[in-house]
Design a protein around this motif. Structure first.
Motif, PDB file in Angstrom:
ATOM      1  N   GLY A 119       0.219   6.271   0.151  1.00 39.79           N
ATOM      2  CA  GLY A 119       1.264   7.145  -0.365  1.00 39.79           C
ATOM      3  C   GLY A 119       0.768   8.054  -1.473  1.00 39.79           C
ATOM      4  N   LEU A 120      -0.045   7.516  -2.367  1.00 39.38           N
ATOM      5  CA  LEU A 120      -0.596   8.339  -3.446  1.00 39.38           C
ATOM      6  C   LEU A 120      -1.470   9.470  -2.908  1.00 39.38           C
ATOM      7  N   ILE A 121      -2.249   9.136  -1.879  1.00 41.56           N
ATOM      8  CA  ILE A 121      -3.114  10.152  -1.271  1.00 41.56           C
ATOM      9  C   ILE A 121      -2.275  11.252  -0.629  1.00 41.56           C
ATOM     10  N   ILE A 122      -1.225  10.856   0.086  1.00 40.96           N
ATOM     11  CA  ILE A 122      -0.362  11.835   0.757  1.00 40.96           C
ATOM     12  C   ILE A 122       0.379  12.693  -0.265  1.00 40.96           C
ATOM     13  N   ILE A 123       0.876  12.066  -1.321  1.00 38.00           N
ATOM     14  CA  ILE A 123       1.596  12.823  -2.352  1.00 38.00           C
ATOM     15  C   ILE A 123       0.670  13.843  -3.006  1.00 38.00           C
ATOM     16  N   PHE A 124      -0.554  13.428  -3.335  1.00 39.73           N
ATOM     17  CA  PHE A 124      -1.510  14.367  -3.930  1.00 39.73           C
ATOM     18  C   PHE A 124      -1.829  15.492  -2.947  1.00 39.73           C
ATOM     19  N   ARG A 125      -2.001  15.153  -1.697  1.00 38.38           N
ATOM     20  CA  ARG A 125      -2.308  16.170  -0.680  1.00 38.38           C
ATOM     21  C   ARG A 125      -1.177  17.194  -0.592  1.00 38.38           C
TER      22      ARG A 125
ATOM     23  N   ASN B 206      15.854   1.822   9.850  1.00 37.03           N
ATOM     24  CA  ASN B 206      14.631   1.040   9.613  1.00 37.03           C
ATOM     25  C   ASN B 206      14.136   1.236   8.180  1.00 37.03           C
ATOM     26  N   PHE B 207      13.309   0.292   7.736  1.00 38.06           N
ATOM     27  CA  PHE B 207      12.687   0.421   6.420  1.00 38.06           C
ATOM     28  C   PHE B 207      11.833   1.684   6.382  1.00 38.06           C
ATOM     29  N   ARG B 208      11.919   2.422   5.296  1.00 39.19           N
ATOM     30  CA  ARG B 208      11.122   3.644   5.161  1.00 39.19           C
ATOM     31  C   ARG B 208       9.830   3.339   4.403  1.00 39.19           C
TER      32      ARG B 208
ATOM     33  N   ASN C 247       5.997   2.579   9.304  1.00 36.82           N
ATOM     34  CA  ASN C 247       5.588   3.578  10.304  1.00 36.82           C
ATOM     35  C   ASN C 247       5.778   5.011   9.816  1.00 36.82           C
ATOM     36  N   MET C 248       5.955   5.191   8.490  1.00 44.67           N
ATOM     37  CA  MET C 248       6.159   6.526   7.941  1.00 44.67           C
ATOM     38  C   MET C 248       4.818   7.185   7.630  1.00 44.67           C
ATOM     39  N   ARG C 249       4.656   8.430   8.099  1.00 36.94           N
ATOM     40  CA  ARG C 249       3.428   9.173   7.830  1.00 36.94           C
ATOM     41  C   ARG C 249       3.401   9.733   6.414  1.00 36.94           C
ATOM     42  N   GLU C 250       4.580   9.971   5.867  1.00 30.80           N
ATOM     43  CA  GLU C 250       4.693  10.473   4.497  1.00 30.80           C
ATOM     44  C   GLU C 250       6.057  10.081   3.956  1.00 30.80           C
ATOM     45  N   PRO C 251       6.260  10.150   2.644  1.00 28.38           N
ATOM     46  CA  PRO C 251       7.542   9.750   2.070  1.00 28.38           C
ATOM     47  C   PRO C 251       8.701  10.572   2.615  1.00 28.38           C
TER      48      PRO C 251
END
Length: 354
Positions: A16-22, A159-161, A168-172
């Motif tokens: 999640g941190l990587i995706i948020i920074f991206r 479902n749980f996010r 199964n979420m690719r990003e938040p």
């Protein structure tokens, strides 16, 4: 499963941190995101697979194909080839991916191409086409589409996010802010207003986002190899036994549809884009031949049928009644006209002239 989620949760936080920074890097312009002059429509989702992207992509193709030159660009998940490639009707799923091959075989007047780098793909397509539809490209931020459609599976909204790999979420969920249009797919055919309001509340759309609802409309059974179509109502009779073969992310709506007739279903359920092996298909064929019930049929999805057309698998199923069940996305009334107009208006206003 809950214990496994707990074990994987730290990895989800890191992911999640990587995706948020991206995403911040793209939002701030630190990473380049290219906007094209040609109309680019993106169809995607936040979760991994199963949101009904292919039926909605086909809906947009049908809407536009008779008026403008349409190209569909996909990554071509699961293909063995690399780089940019035009998809031919003579391809195998191994060369181009199952979904691009499905689009190409279904619509002979459009262009279908695959490319891991969507920027490169659009560069190849933009001179000879009026609009490019990006299939499954919401997270591909190197392209800044002119119109972005984000899909949410009705059957999985509760479902749980959790992010990958615990969920199964690719990003938040906050990533939905980049979309212009939110579409809740696979809803019931009858969707009361109070349920629409509940779904809108759950999505919490931003003021600039429009929300639409769609459902799946199943057709008749189409032979994978040879023969004639069979009315779905015939296969759903209670005395029928259906051998169901799927390699899709969320087969629940299809299973529910087939169960509605009261017949018996034997489900061979494989992961999304699963490359069916001779062993998989031999087991299916053997079970089918050993079944004593006279009224029986093998049913698969249109996407999975692309992978069954290889010579080796076709030989194993030779002489057996193998059908795929086509499906179309339908936009709920009274919003269909507004949805169609939104797509057509965007494309017409951004067409290149001269």
């Amino acid at each position: 499963m809950q214990y496994l989620r707990l074990i994987l949760l730290p990895f989800s936080w890191l992911y999640g941190l990587i995706i948020i920074f991206r995403n911040i890097a793209y939002d701030k312009g630190w990473f380049a995101s290219r906007r094209f002059r040609i109309p680019v429509v993106s169809v995607g989702n936040l979760a991994v697979g199963g949101a009904g992207k292919s039926p909605l992509t086909e809906y947009i193709i049908r809407l536009l194909k008779d008026h403008v030159r349409v190209a569909v660009l996909s990554r071509g998940y699961g293909r063995s080839t690399k780089g940019f490639r035009y998809v031919s009707t003579q391809d195998t799923a191994d060369l181009s991916g199952d979904e691009p091959l499905q689009f190409r075989r279904k619509f002979d007047q459009i262009t279908v191409a695959v490319s891991e780098k969507r920027v490169t793909g659009i560069e190849h397509l933009q001179e000879d086409h009026d609009v490019v539809i990006l299939d499954d490209a919401y997270q591909h931020r190197a392209v800044n589409p002119g119109l972005s459609l984000l899909l949410f599976d009705y059957t999985a909204l509760s479902n749980f996010r959790l992010l990958l790999p615990a969920g199964n979420m690719r990003e938040p969920f906050a990533g939905r802010k980049r979309a212009d249009v939110l579409v809740v797919t696979k809803t019931p055919e009858i969707l009361p207003q109070d349920e629409r309001s509940r779904l809108i509340s759950k999505l919490s759309p931003f003021p600039y986002q429009k929300v639409f609802f769609s459902y799946l409309d199943y057709g008749n059974l189409v032979p994978v190899y040879s023969g004639e179509e069979v009315a779905l109502s015939e296969a759903l009779k209670s005395q029928f036994m259906i051998f169901l073969l799927t390699g899709i992310a969320n087969p629940r709506p299809l299973v529910h549809k087939l169960e509605s007739g009261g017949g018996e279903i034997k489900h061979y359920d494989y992961p999304d884009h699963h490359p069916f092996s001779p062993k998989n298909i031999s087991k299916l064929a053997q079970d089918f031949r050993q079944e004593k019930m006279a009224a029986k049929v093998i049913v698969t999805t249109e996407k999975d049928a692309q992978r069954l057309r290889s010579d080796s698998l076709a030989e194993l199923l030779s002489g057996l009644p193998v059908y795929y069940l086509p499906v179309q996305a339908r936009i709920h009334e009274p919003d269909k006209e507004n949805f169609d107009h939104l797509i057509e208006k965007y494309v017409s206003e951004h067409l290149q002239h001269g």
